[in-house]
Motif scaffolding. Structure first.
Motif, mmCIF file in Angstrom:
data_model
loop_
_atom_site.group_PDB
_atom_site.id
_atom_site.type_symbol
_atom_site.label_atom_id
_atom_site.label_comp_id
_atom_site.label_asym_id
_atom_site.label_seq_id
_atom_site.Cartn_x
_atom_site.Cartn_y
_atom_site.Cartn_z
ATOM 1 N N GLN A 61 -14.298 -11.668 116.268
ATOM 2 C CA GLN A 61 -15.094 -11.865 115.057
ATOM 3 C C GLN A 61 -14.389 -11.310 113.825
ATOM 4 O O GLN A 61 -14.413 -11.930 112.753
ATOM 5 C CB GLN A 61 -16.474 -11.225 115.224
ATOM 6 N N ARG A 62 -13.751 -10.150 113.970
ATOM 7 C CA ARG A 62 -12.997 -9.600 112.835
ATOM 8 C C ARG A 62 -11.848 -10.526 112.460
ATOM 9 O O ARG A 62 -11.548 -10.722 111.272
ATOM 10 C CB ARG A 62 -12.487 -8.196 113.159
ATOM 11 N N GLN A 69 -4.090 -7.710 118.263
ATOM 12 C CA GLN A 69 -5.175 -7.626 119.245
ATOM 13 C C GLN A 69 -5.078 -6.328 120.042
ATOM 14 O O GLN A 69 -6.086 -5.681 120.321
ATOM 15 C CB GLN A 69 -5.105 -8.830 120.178
ATOM 16 N N SER A 87 -6.278 -3.545 117.799
ATOM 17 C CA SER A 87 -7.733 -3.623 117.648
ATOM 18 C C SER A 87 -8.445 -3.080 118.886
ATOM 19 O O SER A 87 -9.469 -2.411 118.786
ATOM 20 C CB SER A 87 -8.165 -5.068 117.393
ATOM 21 N N SER A 88 -7.889 -3.360 120.051
ATOM 22 C CA SER A 88 -8.476 -2.845 121.287
ATOM 23 C C SER A 88 -8.453 -1.323 121.308
ATOM 24 O O SER A 88 -9.424 -0.675 121.713
ATOM 25 C CB SER A 88 -7.725 -3.402 122.497
ATOM 26 N N TRP A 116 -18.670 -5.853 114.991
ATOM 27 C CA TRP A 116 -18.116 -7.128 115.430
ATOM 28 C C TRP A 116 -17.105 -6.933 116.555
ATOM 29 O O TRP A 116 -16.485 -5.876 116.687
ATOM 30 C CB TRP A 116 -17.397 -7.832 114.270
ATOM 31 N N THR A 117 -16.921 -7.991 117.321
ATOM 32 C CA THR A 117 -15.852 -7.994 118.312
ATOM 33 C C THR A 117 -14.515 -8.182 117.594
ATOM 34 O O THR A 117 -14.456 -8.530 116.402
ATOM 35 C CB THR A 117 -16.033 -9.146 119.319
ATOM 36 N N GLU A 118 -13.441 -7.997 118.348
ATOM 37 C CA GLU A 118 -12.116 -8.198 117.769
ATOM 38 C C GLU A 118 -11.947 -9.639 117.280
ATOM 39 O O GLU A 118 -11.372 -9.894 116.208
ATOM 40 C CB GLU A 118 -11.042 -7.861 118.796
ATOM 41 N N SER A 150 -11.115 -0.052 118.812
ATOM 42 C CA SER A 150 -12.496 -0.273 119.237
ATOM 43 C C SER A 150 -12.911 0.658 120.357
ATOM 44 O O SER A 150 -14.101 0.917 120.564
ATOM 45 C CB SER A 150 -12.682 -1.733 119.677
ATOM 46 N N SER A 151 -11.931 1.197 121.091
ATOM 47 C CA SER A 151 -12.246 2.130 122.169
ATOM 48 C C SER A 151 -12.119 3.581 121.725
ATOM 49 O O SER A 151 -12.118 4.493 122.543
ATOM 50 C CB SER A 151 -11.332 1.868 123.366
ATOM 51 N N ASP A 178 -18.628 -17.454 119.071
ATOM 52 C CA ASP A 178 -17.604 -17.306 118.038
ATOM 53 C C ASP A 178 -17.658 -18.469 117.045
ATOM 54 O O ASP A 178 -17.498 -18.278 115.833
ATOM 55 C CB ASP A 178 -16.207 -17.233 118.658
#
Length: 395
Positions: free
Chosen positions: A75-76, A297, A300-301, A71-73, A304-305, A9
């Motif tokens: 990273q965003r 968060q 975002s989870s 990107w991961t959460e 992303s899923s 990160d």
């Protein structure tokens, strides 16, 4: 949310900072710092979007197969925070954050293939045709008529508070295709070209003295049915899906940057920095922002899923907009006497008009005035609390 950065990160943050240092021009950064709304003029947002698009960074939250970054959460979050700190102009949310995800979720393969690349590249600039006179928070009562005529709909009626309609070449719009039965069951979702004959855009000047919103009139406007998203009379389903992205999308990074600027103002003032009442209110705002980041968060989870924001979007909408207004009030207090001077010309990017007082005060009151609407647009916060009461508490 674990805010401790891993080695990866930290390296990513350095990469983003280097990109901003090399690509964010002084002109664009100046425009980003002077903005008083979530919207910025396309003469600044579109050039920045094209720079990001060339790097593959225009739509971090989109699925990779449609042009997202993967990107991961975290990273965003890092990217949004660094852009806010650097003063990068925000991108228009209408295309990238609202109708784009809606097309991904409800569009046909042909619609995805046509619209999504154009949204990413900034070739289409979108506005939202939802509210009407008398149909704001009660959106189901909208009455813009769409009469079926062969392969087209013929539209008659009006939309209001249409942000950046004077810039947009495209609109996503809710229309009434049936007048009997439940109001929600007669609404259709359309994608339409703003250059079609019969469309008229009239400006509405806000309390902050800015031309951001408009009233749009439709007089026998013929819209191809190929622009319909979802089934006829099922636009309410599509609209609710989009509203979840409107309410739950975005980031608290901009609010954090605003708090940082206010703390800097108070420090330079000297007296405020030692005022226990002010410092206590500022600290409370910072604590509230931490809570908002946790909710972000969670959303975002879900995204992303493959899920959608759900009722957490309503929670975020309330938290963010009310926090925004608290921060604006603190900003005016920190700005002191000069915050209240009306300086429309001096706060235009690239202006050679010298401001009255320090330049970092010129946007404080306009931002406060503009953001009074934040707890109303996208569904008033009272409506959001009703949604949470029903969907979360079961009331």
């Amino acid at each position: 949310m674990n805010l401790d950065l891993t080695t990866e990160d930290s390296e990513f943050r350095s990469q983003v900072r280097a990109f901003l240092r090399d690509n964010l021009t002084e002109e664009l950064a100046d425009a980003g710092r002077l903005v008083t709304s979530v919207f910025i003029e396309p003469q600044f947002s579109l050039p920045w979007q094209k720079i990001l698009h060339a790097r593959g960074w225009a739509a971090p939250a989109w699925p990779v197969e449609y042009g997202g970054t993967g990107w991961t959460e975290m990273q965003r979050y890092i990217f949004a925070s660094e852009c806010a700190r650097a003063g990068a102009p925000s991108l228009s949310p209408m295309g990238l954050a609202m109708v784009g995800p809606c097309i991904i979720g409800h569009g046909t393969p042909e619609q995805k293939a046509y619209y999504l690349p154009r949204i990413l590249a900034g070739e289409d600039y979108w506005c939202q045709g939802y509210s009407e006179p008398g149909s704001g928070s009660d959106l189901a009562s909208l009455s813009l008529r769409a009469t079926s005529d062969g392969d087209d709909y013929i539209l008659n009626g009006t939309k209001i508070w249409t942000t950046h309609a004077h810039h947009a070449n495209m609109m996503f719009c809710l229309v009434r295709t049936r007048f009997d039965g439940k109001p929600q069951e007669g609404i259709t979702f359309l994608l339409l070209d703003m250059t079609l004959p019969g469309i008229k855009v009239d400006p509405i000047i806000t309390l902050a003295g800015e031309h951001e919103v408009n009233q749009v009139f439709f007089d026998d406007v013929r819209v191809p049915k190929s622009g319909r998203l979802g089934a006829e009379n099922d636009g309410w389903t599509v609209a609710k899906y989009l509203l979840e992205f409107e309410r739950g999308g975005g980031s608290s990074a901009g609010l954090e940057a605003s708090v940082g600027r206010i703390r800097a103002l108070a420090t330079r003032d000297g007296l405020l920095a030692s005022d226990p009442g002010f410092t206590s209110r500022l600290a409370a705002a910072e604590i509230g922002l931490e809570a908002i980041k946790i909710t972000e968060q969670r959303v975002s989870s879900a995204l992303s899923s493959g899920g959608n924001p759900g009722p957490a979007a309503s929670m975020l909408k309330v938290q963010r907009t009310e926090m925004m207004q608290r921060i604006d009030t603190l900003g005016i207090e920190a700005g002191g006497t000069y915050a209240g001077v009306e300086q429309l010309d001096a706060r235009q990017p690239g202006s050679n008009i010298e401001p009255v007082g320090p330049s970092d005060r010129v946007t404080l009151v306009p931002r406060y005035l503009n953001n009074r609407a934040a707890s109303i647009y996208g569904g008033s916060n009272e409506v959001q609390r009703n949604i949470m009461a029903k969907m979360v508490l079961g009331l």
